[in-house]
Design a protein around this motif. Structure first.
Motif, PDB file in Angstrom:
ATOM      1  N   ARG A  64      30.633 -10.504   3.284  1.00  0.00           N
ATOM      2  CA  ARG A  64      29.600 -11.180   3.103  1.00  0.00           C
ATOM      3  C   ARG A  64      28.956 -11.482   4.376  1.00  0.00           C
ATOM      4  N   PRO A  65      27.716 -11.878   4.577  1.00  0.00           N
ATOM      5  CA  PRO A  65      27.192 -12.076   5.837  1.00  0.00           C
ATOM      6  C   PRO A  65      28.275 -13.145   6.545  1.00  0.00           C
ATOM      7  N   GLY A  66      28.732 -12.729   7.690  1.00  0.00           N
ATOM      8  CA  GLY A  66      29.686 -13.678   8.523  1.00  0.00           C
ATOM      9  C   GLY A  66      30.907 -13.896   8.029  1.00  0.00           C
ATOM     10  N   ALA A  67      31.431 -13.142   6.931  1.00  0.00           N
ATOM     11  CA  ALA A  67      32.886 -13.492   6.214  1.00  0.00           C
ATOM     12  C   ALA A  67      33.393 -12.062   5.729  1.00  0.00           C
ATOM     13  N   LEU A  68      34.725 -12.066   6.122  1.00  0.00           N
ATOM     14  CA  LEU A  68      35.746 -10.993   5.303  1.00  0.00           C
ATOM     15  C   LEU A  68      36.555 -11.721   4.579  1.00  0.00           C
ATOM     16  N   PHE A  69      36.610 -11.103   3.145  1.00  0.00           N
ATOM     17  CA  PHE A  69      37.609 -11.691   2.144  1.00  0.00           C
ATOM     18  C   PHE A  69      38.642 -10.385   1.921  1.00  0.00           C
ATOM     19  N   GLU A  70      39.834 -11.020   1.749  1.00  0.00           N
ATOM     20  CA  GLU A  70      40.810  -9.836   1.424  1.00  0.00           C
ATOM     21  C   GLU A  70      40.772  -9.508  -0.192  1.00  0.00           C
ATOM     22  N   GLY A  71      40.603  -8.333  -0.367  1.00  0.00           N
ATOM     23  CA  GLY A  71      40.633  -7.755  -1.826  1.00  0.00           C
ATOM     24  C   GLY A  71      39.189  -7.863  -2.261  1.00  0.00           C
ATOM     25  N   ASP A  78      40.650 -16.618  -0.145  1.00  0.00           N
ATOM     26  CA  ASP A  78      40.867 -15.314   0.182  1.00  0.00           C
ATOM     27  C   ASP A  78      40.034 -15.032   1.369  1.00  0.00           C
ATOM     28  N   LEU A  79      39.407 -16.097   1.892  1.00  0.00           N
ATOM     29  CA  LEU A  79      38.601 -15.812   3.377  1.00  0.00           C
ATOM     30  C   LEU A  79      39.698 -15.451   4.369  1.00  0.00           C
ATOM     31  N   LYS A  80      39.687 -14.445   5.175  1.00  0.00           N
ATOM     32  CA  LYS A  80      40.815 -14.055   6.166  1.00  0.00           C
ATOM     33  C   LYS A  80      39.973 -14.121   7.503  1.00  0.00           C
ATOM     34  N   PHE A  81      38.538 -13.720   7.525  1.00  0.00           N
ATOM     35  CA  PHE A  81      37.898 -13.735   8.965  1.00  0.00           C
ATOM     36  C   PHE A  81      36.517 -14.197   8.741  1.00  0.00           C
ATOM     37  N   THR A  82      36.045 -14.687   9.979  1.00  0.00           N
ATOM     38  CA  THR A  82      34.755 -14.906   9.776  1.00  0.00           C
ATOM     39  C   THR A  82      34.066 -14.083  11.052  1.00  0.00           C
ATOM     40  N   GLY A  91      40.437 -16.978  10.159  1.00  0.00           N
ATOM     41  CA  GLY A  91      39.780 -17.994   9.169  1.00  0.00           C
ATOM     42  C   GLY A  91      38.408 -18.388   9.180  1.00  0.00           C
ATOM     43  N   ASP A  92      38.342 -19.604   9.045  1.00  0.00           N
ATOM     44  CA  ASP A  92      37.131 -20.407   9.412  1.00  0.00           C
ATOM     45  C   ASP A  92      37.300 -21.292  10.542  1.00  0.00           C
ATOM     46  N   SER A  93      37.874 -20.859  11.598  1.00  0.00           N
ATOM     47  CA  SER A  93      38.090 -21.707  12.651  1.00  0.00           C
ATOM     48  C   SER A  93      37.026 -21.818  13.537  1.00  0.00           C
ATOM     49  N   ASN A  94      36.786 -22.922  14.233  1.00  0.00           N
ATOM     50  CA  ASN A  94      35.872 -23.225  15.391  1.00  0.00           C
ATOM     51  C   ASN A  94      36.480 -23.368  16.667  1.00  0.00           C
ATOM     52  N   PHE A  95      37.471 -23.021  16.793  1.00  0.00           N
ATOM     53  CA  PHE A  95      38.257 -23.182  18.024  1.00  0.00           C
ATOM     54  C   PHE A  95      38.196 -21.610  18.766  1.00  0.00           C
ATOM     55  N   SER A  96      37.981 -21.756  20.250  1.00  0.00           N
ATOM     56  CA  SER A  96      37.890 -20.390  20.824  1.00  0.00           C
ATOM     57  C   SER A  96      39.243 -19.680  20.654  1.00  0.00           C
ATOM     58  N   CYS A 148      37.901   8.018  14.576  1.00  0.00           N
ATOM     59  CA  CYS A 148      37.168   8.482  13.444  1.00  0.00           C
ATOM     60  C   CYS A 148      35.714   8.665  13.729  1.00  0.00           C
ATOM     61  N   VAL A 149      34.737   8.806  12.550  1.00  0.00           N
ATOM     62  CA  VAL A 149      33.335   9.103  12.533  1.00  0.00           C
ATOM     63  C   VAL A 149      32.850   8.312  11.424  1.00  0.00           C
ATOM     64  N   PHE A 150      31.896   7.365  11.792  1.00  0.00           N
ATOM     65  CA  PHE A 150      30.989   6.591  10.527  1.00  0.00           C
ATOM     66  C   PHE A 150      30.032   7.446  10.314  1.00  0.00           C
ATOM     67  N   GLU A 151      29.769   7.476   8.959  1.00  0.00           N
ATOM     68  CA  GLU A 151      28.269   8.225   8.491  1.00  0.00           C
ATOM     69  C   GLU A 151      27.570   7.160   8.072  1.00  0.00           C
ATOM     70  N   GLY A 152      26.525   6.222   8.868  1.00  0.00           N
ATOM     71  CA  GLY A 152      25.922   5.315   8.756  1.00  0.00           C
ATOM     72  C   GLY A 152      26.119   4.391   9.636  1.00  0.00           C
ATOM     73  N   LYS A 153      25.230   3.117   9.899  1.00  0.00           N
ATOM     74  CA  LYS A 153      25.478   2.380  10.959  1.00  0.00           C
ATOM     75  C   LYS A 153      26.218   1.108  10.415  1.00  0.00           C
ATOM     76  N   PRO A 154      27.581   0.756  10.391  1.00  0.00           N
ATOM     77  CA  PRO A 154      27.990  -0.262   9.897  1.00  0.00           C
ATOM     78  C   PRO A 154      27.575  -1.697  10.494  1.00  0.00           C
ATOM     79  N   THR A 155      27.445  -2.699   9.601  1.00  0.00           N
ATOM     80  CA  THR A 155      27.257  -4.059  10.260  1.00  0.00           C
ATOM     81  C   THR A 155      28.564  -4.691  10.978  1.00  0.00           C
ATOM     82  N   PRO A 156      28.626  -5.540  11.517  1.00  0.00           N
ATOM     83  CA  PRO A 156      29.749  -6.097  12.278  1.00  0.00           C
ATOM     84  C   PRO A 156      30.872  -6.358  11.356  1.00  0.00           C
ATOM     85  N   GLU A 157      30.579  -6.962  10.026  1.00  0.00           N
ATOM     86  CA  GLU A 157      31.734  -7.442   9.247  1.00  0.00           C
ATOM     87  C   GLU A 157      32.274  -6.034   8.500  1.00  0.00           C
TER      88      GLU A 157
END
Length: 169
Positions: A64-71, A78-82, A91-96, A148-157
């Motif tokens: 999702r915009p700004g988020a990676l969920f497992e599965g 299931d939010l693992k990364f932002t 996670g959803d941490s605000n610490f550096s 590897c090779v990407f066909e198409g430009k992936p978003t950062p997520e």
């Protein structure tokens, strides 16, 4: 009768435009620049990162915009990364100290750094086909260092999801 015909033509045009936008949403990952359909490792479409080449592949990540969920989930459990400001954050941490990787343009660094020694990967567009991108080790653009090779430009997520699915992060 003329307005009904114009409305029909407008609806057909709108449908074609939507179908075209959805088709551009798909990004495929191949092991090399031959890009054989049978060798596709992963693909992302409509926010889902799947194994293989079709809709029956196992869903590894949901983006999702700004988020990676497992599965196949978008639950906060299931939010693992932002992804904020090009940073992959645990996670959803605000610490550096929770910043795992930094995407700066077409380069990926370890942690919250853009120091050359922290450079891990470079994403480089193909010289002959600007819609494909190669992922290379460190700052190399040699075919021998291509991962590897990407066909198409992936978003950062999606890019981070692919790298996590391939075990590169």
């Amino acid at each position: 009768m003329k307005t009904l015909r114009q409305l029909g033509l407008w609806l057909i045009g709108a449908w074609c435009a939507c179908a075209s936008m959805l088709a551009q949403d798909r990004v495929n990952v191949y092991p090399d620049n031959r890009m054989l359909w049978s060798e596709m490792m992963l693909h992302a479409e409509q926010g889902l990162i799947r194994e293989g080449r079709d809709w029956r592949g196992n869903v590894l990540w949901t983006t999702r915009p700004g988020a990676l969920f497992e599965g196949y989930s978008s639950s906060s459990f299931d939010l693992k990364f932002t992804v904020r400001g090009g940073h992959l954050i645990q996670g959803d941490s605000n610490f550096s100290d929770a910043i795992l990787y930094t995407l700066d343009g077409n380069t990926i660094y370890i942690g919250d750094s853009t120091f050359p020694l922290d450079l891990v990967y470079t994403l480089q567009p193909d010289a002959l086909d600007p819609s494909t991108f190669g992922l290379y080790k460190e700052d190399s653009i040699s075919v021998f260092d291509r991962i590897c090779v990407f066909e198409g430009k992936p978003t950062p997520e999606v890019l981070f999801g692919f790298l996590l699915a391939l075990g590169l992060l």
